[in-house]
Design an enzyme around this catalytic site. Structure first.
Site, PDB file in Angstrom:
ATOM      1  N   GLY A   1     -53.205 -77.763  21.231  1.00 17.57           N
ATOM      2  CA  GLY A   1     -53.800 -78.920  20.593  1.00 17.57           C
ATOM      3  C   GLY A   1     -55.115 -79.362  21.204  1.00 17.57           C
TER       4      GLY A   1
ATOM      5  N   ASN B   1     -45.163 -73.978  13.520  1.00 18.39           N
ATOM      6  CA  ASN B   1     -44.453 -75.129  14.069  1.00 18.39           C
ATOM      7  C   ASN B   1     -45.134 -76.393  13.551  1.00 18.39           C
ATOM      8  OD1 ASN B   1     -43.106 -77.043  15.590  1.00 18.39           O
ATOM      9  ND2 ASN B   1     -44.124 -76.511  17.515  1.00 18.39           N
ATOM     10  N   TRP B   2     -44.479 -77.059  12.607  1.00 21.12           N
ATOM     11  CA  TRP B   2     -45.095 -78.228  11.981  1.00 21.12           C
ATOM     12  C   TRP B   2     -44.997 -79.492  12.832  1.00 21.12           C
ATOM     13  CZ3 TRP B   2     -43.173 -77.917   6.179  1.00 21.12           C
ATOM     14  CH2 TRP B   2     -43.594 -76.696   5.641  1.00 21.12           C
ATOM     15  N   LYS B   3     -44.194 -79.435  13.893  1.00 19.40           N
ATOM     16  CA  LYS B   3     -43.997 -80.581  14.784  1.00 19.40           C
ATOM     17  C   LYS B   3     -43.575 -81.815  13.963  1.00 19.40           C
ATOM     18  CE  LYS B   3     -47.124 -78.506  18.089  1.00 19.40           C
ATOM     19  NZ  LYS B   3     -48.119 -78.701  19.165  1.00 19.40           N
TER      20      LYS B   3
ATOM     21  N   GLU C   1     -47.208 -69.875  25.650  1.00 20.16           N
ATOM     22  CA  GLU C   1     -48.075 -70.966  25.203  1.00 20.16           C
ATOM     23  C   GLU C   1     -48.687 -71.637  26.426  1.00 20.16           C
ATOM     24  OE1 GLU C   1     -45.795 -73.994  23.161  1.00 20.16           O
ATOM     25  OE2 GLU C   1     -44.709 -74.381  25.012  1.00 20.16           O
TER      26      GLU C   1
ATOM     27  N   GLU D   1     -43.852 -79.399  24.789  1.00 16.58           N
ATOM     28  CA  GLU D   1     -43.719 -80.831  24.493  1.00 16.58           C
ATOM     29  C   GLU D   1     -42.303 -81.308  24.752  1.00 16.58           C
ATOM     30  OE1 GLU D   1     -47.258 -80.438  21.191  1.00 16.58           O
ATOM     31  OE2 GLU D   1     -45.180 -80.621  20.522  1.00 16.58           O
TER      32      GLU D   1
ATOM     33  N   SER E   1     -53.626 -73.380  20.158  1.00 12.34           N
ATOM     34  CA  SER E   1     -54.893 -73.498  19.413  1.00 12.34           C
ATOM     35  C   SER E   1     -55.235 -72.211  18.666  1.00 12.34           C
ATOM     36  CB  SER E   1     -56.035 -73.907  20.349  1.00 12.34           C
ATOM     37  OG  SER E   1     -55.819 -75.206  20.866  1.00 12.34           O
TER      38      SER E   1
ATOM     39  N   HIS F   1     -40.222 -75.614  23.945  1.00  8.73           N
ATOM     40  CA  HIS F   1     -41.636 -75.916  23.713  1.00  8.73           C
ATOM     41  C   HIS F   1     -42.134 -76.860  24.802  1.00  8.73           C
ATOM     42  CE1 HIS F   1     -45.313 -77.385  21.815  1.00  8.73           C
ATOM     43  NE2 HIS F   1     -45.258 -76.320  21.035  1.00  8.73           N
TER      44      HIS F   1
END
Length: 253
Positions: free
Chosen positions: A175, A10-12, A169, A99, A215, A97
């Site tokens: 992160g 996942n490159w965000k 997650e 976020e 992470s 996700h």
């Protein structure tokens, strides 16, 4: 039962088109002979078409998107539909996700709509669940995970469920450099599988892949993947570097 492991990056909100294509060219070389797991790349929307073109000569690497809107079209400024993602070459899409839940207020009911839209369009959703640090520290995390599963997956057909990849997650590990231990990951995955069985039966529970995300690094990937209920990894920051991501992918072996 044996489940195909899935390693997704996942490159965000990272990588321009030029940066994305450069990274994919590196990954194609490094993973040219890799067959031990499915590999999925989830670049930002602007890079999807360019990455899809490069992956035409790398059939072992599949394309995913980071989000979608459940409506097929309409006045939803800044959003993107499942059909648009399919046309761009996507086969997977991340849904729920943490976020998206935290910054954009996405509810379990809304995520259920997204799951249905994705499956109807022929996309495989990577559906994310996970608890915040207060839930982990207070011991409420099992109830939190059950609530997320029930809110989004209740009532889905067996056909729809067969297309879903679940991703655990722990939000406190995303992160932060603080990942769940392999034992904590396995405990959560086993609980999720037990809850899937209660909701949808043993067949669905045994077949649905459950990834770990939070992470993930080359250092901990092997230990995580060795757990019986960890069926792959959803990789964030470490997927932005070809060397670190390929090291994680090869940890499957």
């Amino acid at each position: 039962m044996a489940r195909t492991k899935i390693i997704a990056g996942n490159w965000k909100m990272n990588k321009t088109v030029a940066e994305a294509t450069s990274l994919v060219e590196e990954l194609k070389k490094e993973l040219a002979t890799f067959e031990a797991a499915a590999v999925v790349l989830c670049p930002p929307f602007t890079a999807l078409v360019s990455v899809a073109r490069l992956l035409q000569s790398a059939p072992r690497i599949q394309l995913g998107a980071q989000n979608l809107h459940p409506a097929p079209s309409g006045a939803f400024t800044g959003e993107i539909s499942a059909a648009m993602l399919r046309e761009a070459g996507c086969r997977f899409v991340i849904v729920g996700h943490s976020e998206r839940r935290r910054y954009f207020g996405e509810t379990d009911a809304f995520l259920r709509e997204k799951l249905l839209a994705a499956v109807a369009a022929g996309l495989r959703p990577i559906f994310c669940v996970g608890e915040e640090l207060p839930d982990r520290e207070s011991g409420r995390w099992p109830a939190h995970l059950r609530s997320q599963l029930q809110g989004a997956l209740s009532g889905l057909s067996v056909d729809a469920l067969s297309q879903i990849v679940l991703a655990y997650e722990p939000v406190w590990a995303i992160g932060t450099g603080r990942n769940a231990t392999p034992e904590q990951a396995e405990e959560a995955h086993a609980l999720l599988r037990k809850e899937l069985e209660a909701l949808h039966g043993a067949t669905v529970a045994s077949k649905m892949p459950i990834q770990y995300g939070g992470s993930v690094t080359p250092r901990n990937a092997g230990e995580l993947l060795a757990q019986p209920d960890v069926d792959g990894l959803l990789v964030g920051g470490a997927s932005l570097d070809a060397g670190s991501f390929t090291s994680i992918v090869f940890a499957v072996q």
